[in-house]
Design a protein around this motif. Sequence first.
Motif, PDB file in Angstrom:
ATOM      1  N   GLY A 232       0.818  -1.338  -0.104  1.00 54.26           N
ATOM      2  CA  GLY A 232       0.140  -0.132  -0.049  1.00 54.26           C
ATOM      3  C   GLY A 232       0.869   1.165  -0.186  1.00 54.26           C
ATOM      4  O   GLY A 232       0.315   2.405   0.255  1.00 54.26           O
ATOM      5  N   ARG A 233       2.122   1.479  -0.431  1.00 52.65           N
ATOM      6  CA  ARG A 233       2.959   2.414  -0.561  1.00 52.65           C
ATOM      7  C   ARG A 233       2.873   3.216  -1.757  1.00 52.65           C
ATOM      8  O   ARG A 233       3.503   4.404  -1.816  1.00 52.65           O
ATOM      9  CB  ARG A 233       4.508   2.141   0.022  1.00 52.65           C
ATOM     10  CG  ARG A 233       4.296   1.479   1.296  1.00 52.65           C
ATOM     11  CD  ARG A 233       3.930   2.387   2.408  1.00 52.65           C
ATOM     12  NE  ARG A 233       4.918   3.551   2.727  1.00 52.65           N
ATOM     13  CZ  ARG A 233       4.721   4.435   3.738  1.00 52.65           C
ATOM     14  NH1 ARG A 233       3.063   4.713   4.133  1.00 52.65           N
ATOM     15  NH2 ARG A 233       5.291   5.707   3.614  1.00 52.65           N
ATOM     16  N   VAL A 234       2.409   2.643  -2.779  1.00 57.65           N
ATOM     17  CA  VAL A 234       2.295   3.027  -4.245  1.00 57.65           C
ATOM     18  C   VAL A 234       0.945   3.326  -4.573  1.00 57.65           C
ATOM     19  O   VAL A 234       0.282   2.305  -4.625  1.00 57.65           O
ATOM     20  CB  VAL A 234       3.260   2.531  -5.321  1.00 57.65           C
ATOM     21  CG1 VAL A 234       3.241   3.058  -6.476  1.00 57.65           C
ATOM     22  CG2 VAL A 234       4.665   2.545  -4.507  1.00 57.65           C
ATOM     23  N   VAL A 235       0.382   4.530  -5.131  1.00 53.29           N
ATOM     24  CA  VAL A 235      -0.736   4.647  -5.901  1.00 53.29           C
ATOM     25  C   VAL A 235      -0.686   4.805  -7.233  1.00 53.29           C
ATOM     26  O   VAL A 235       0.066   5.746  -7.624  1.00 53.29           O
ATOM     27  CB  VAL A 235      -1.411   5.837  -5.011  1.00 53.29           C
ATOM     28  CG1 VAL A 235      -2.880   6.120  -5.900  1.00 53.29           C
ATOM     29  CG2 VAL A 235      -1.635   5.972  -3.557  1.00 53.29           C
ATOM     30  N   THR A 236      -1.228   3.857  -7.949  1.00 61.25           N
ATOM     31  CA  THR A 236      -1.004   3.744  -9.378  1.00 61.25           C
ATOM     32  C   THR A 236      -2.594   4.173 -10.139  1.00 61.25           C
ATOM     33  O   THR A 236      -3.444   3.742  -9.858  1.00 61.25           O
ATOM     34  CB  THR A 236      -0.669   2.290  -9.819  1.00 61.25           C
ATOM     35  OG1 THR A 236       0.524   1.919  -9.337  1.00 61.25           O
ATOM     36  CG2 THR A 236      -0.682   2.023 -11.336  1.00 61.25           C
ATOM     37  N   CYS A 237      -2.176   5.133 -11.052  1.00 60.75           N
ATOM     38  CA  CYS A 237      -3.469   5.512 -11.855  1.00 60.75           C
ATOM     39  C   CYS A 237      -2.894   6.026 -13.415  1.00 60.75           C
ATOM     40  O   CYS A 237      -2.526   7.108 -13.066  1.00 60.75           O
ATOM     41  CB  CYS A 237      -4.242   6.770 -11.104  1.00 60.75           C
ATOM     42  SG  CYS A 237      -5.781   6.967 -11.883  1.00 60.75           S
ATOM     43  N   TYR A 238      -3.143   5.322 -14.338  1.00 60.94           N
ATOM     44  CA  TYR A 238      -2.749   5.670 -15.775  1.00 60.94           C
ATOM     45  C   TYR A 238      -3.472   6.728 -16.236  1.00 60.94           C
ATOM     46  O   TYR A 238      -3.298   7.307 -17.192  1.00 60.94           O
ATOM     47  CB  TYR A 238      -2.773   4.499 -16.502  1.00 60.94           C
ATOM     48  CG  TYR A 238      -1.179   3.386 -16.124  1.00 60.94           C
ATOM     49  CD1 TYR A 238      -0.197   3.595 -17.094  1.00 60.94           C
ATOM     50  CD2 TYR A 238      -1.121   3.037 -15.124  1.00 60.94           C
ATOM     51  CE1 TYR A 238       1.070   3.325 -16.729  1.00 60.94           C
ATOM     52  CE2 TYR A 238       0.078   2.188 -14.793  1.00 60.94           C
ATOM     53  CZ  TYR A 238       1.169   2.378 -15.561  1.00 60.94           C
ATOM     54  OH  TYR A 238       2.494   1.829 -15.390  1.00 60.94           O
ATOM     55  N   LYS A 239      -4.821   6.610 -15.965  1.00 62.53           N
ATOM     56  CA  LYS A 239      -5.940   7.627 -16.547  1.00 62.53           C
ATOM     57  C   LYS A 239      -5.974   7.391 -17.852  1.00 62.53           C
ATOM     58  O   LYS A 239      -6.374   6.417 -18.622  1.00 62.53           O
ATOM     59  CB  LYS A 239      -5.573   9.097 -16.045  1.00 62.53           C
ATOM     60  CG  LYS A 239      -5.647   9.368 -14.578  1.00 62.53           C
ATOM     61  CD  LYS A 239      -5.417  10.694 -14.254  1.00 62.53           C
ATOM     62  CE  LYS A 239      -5.441  11.157 -12.846  1.00 62.53           C
ATOM     63  NZ  LYS A 239      -5.334  12.366 -12.318  1.00 62.53           N
TER      64      LYS A 239
END
Length: 503
Positions: free
Chosen positions: A335-342
């Motif tokens: 839970g240390r990285v938030v990934t969002c490519y959009k």
Amino acid sequence: MSRRTALGAIGLGAVGVVGLQLRDQAESLPRRPAARTGNNPVAQENGAVGSDQWTLGRDGTKKVTDEDVQIQGYASATSVSHGESLNFHISSHTAQKCTVAVYRIGHYQGSGARHLLTSEPVDVKPRTKPEPQPGTGLIACDWPVSWTLEIPKMWVSGIFLAVFTSQDGHRSYTPFVVRDAARRSDVLMVVPFTTYQAYNMWPFDGRTGKNLYKGYTANGEMGGNPERALKVSFDRPYMQSGFPRWFDMDMSAARWAESAGYDITYASSIDLHEGRIDPSQYTAIIFSGHDEYWSKEMRDCAEDAVDAGTHLAFLASNNIYFHVRLEAGAGGLPGRVVTCYKEAPDPDPGAAGPTVRWRQLGKKHHKAEQGLLGVQYNGILKEPVPLIVRKGDHWFWSGTGLRDGDEIPDLIAVEADGFNPSMPQPPDTRQTLLSESPYIDSWGRGRTVQNTSLCENSQGTLVFVAGTFHWPLALNHPDHLNPQVQRATHNLLTRMLEPRSEG
């Protein structure tokens, strides 16, 4: 039958079957006991002496900048439980001593926080600012542990601040939550750390920083989508002072709730994702601030809450807008990285689907956030406008003195939600739109309408969405305080906390 299964059945034309099954489910809802408002650990905690010594400027303390990193740090987790430890990773512009003071946010007779402890002097020195990773733009620090906090068992769950003060007089902050999942409180307040990190531009230094919206161009100007990060890390300070963007919304909501004596515990959005929260243990769950970035696990938890008869209250707007993945950091911590490519192609969407807007997932906008919330994000405001009251005779507005067409000045601001008849709606639900507030969209699309919404399903479970950023600020923030908003929110929680018997 779960709510998600019900949605699928409705898609197959099985409305009658679903209605019968939901009624059966309503008969087996867990008993909700009488509320413990005013007689609970939070009310007792707020009887303690408060302090404002944490604020910038006290004792001559000076602000910090991301260019110089006079004193900045980050925590090893967004939340921690009793008996666990929390590590702080701190950097300074020169080798020196600093202290770490810990404060709990609350009412405390208007002081707003309580001082709990201050560390012994801690040795700090300059640490490396990492460069963005090629491809994703991820910026993650690998600073060593500077100080470790052991969480005492007597600390009451809440929003906490670690206050870093350097020997040469600079000061910055980082927030965290102390949770207490073992205690069945009336209300759980969820603090939106995934959204905090999405907006975090550290280091905001004219060269390096990135968030999920922007980054710097080669000549040091602020860019947009081409320069933004696709992944952001909790292993870095929050920019500048260390207060996340929109953090004041959550502080305002928490201080108001604690001033009213509600029996409340706290969690971070990461706790929902990691499965540390059983939503059926609470009568109501409050999402206190700007809660835009949600993983599938987070949304599943919210939908499970409604299935279990737990009420939901979203006090701001633009909720559940972007679908994200949460990934482990370099050290393996989850839970240390938030990934969002959009808009960019997502190379590893997995079973949950690509990290795009929720309304883009599934056929015919099947996963649009309105299917849970009743309304959804519909624009950014050029400037604040009044909330225009609808259904002034509804119990929600009782005691406010407001009638249909009355205005609450400047309450609709920053971003707004509204009802969209072309999008999915919550199944088996009666919806009441409590406002109808026209505004001019800053995107140039002309007149748009904001709606505050209340949905009630056949079980009697409520889902409330304020639909504006200024609602939580109106609860306690001195620049936005509004007694009519306070009274309406009190009416909402009073109704949500009414006892309910089994069967």
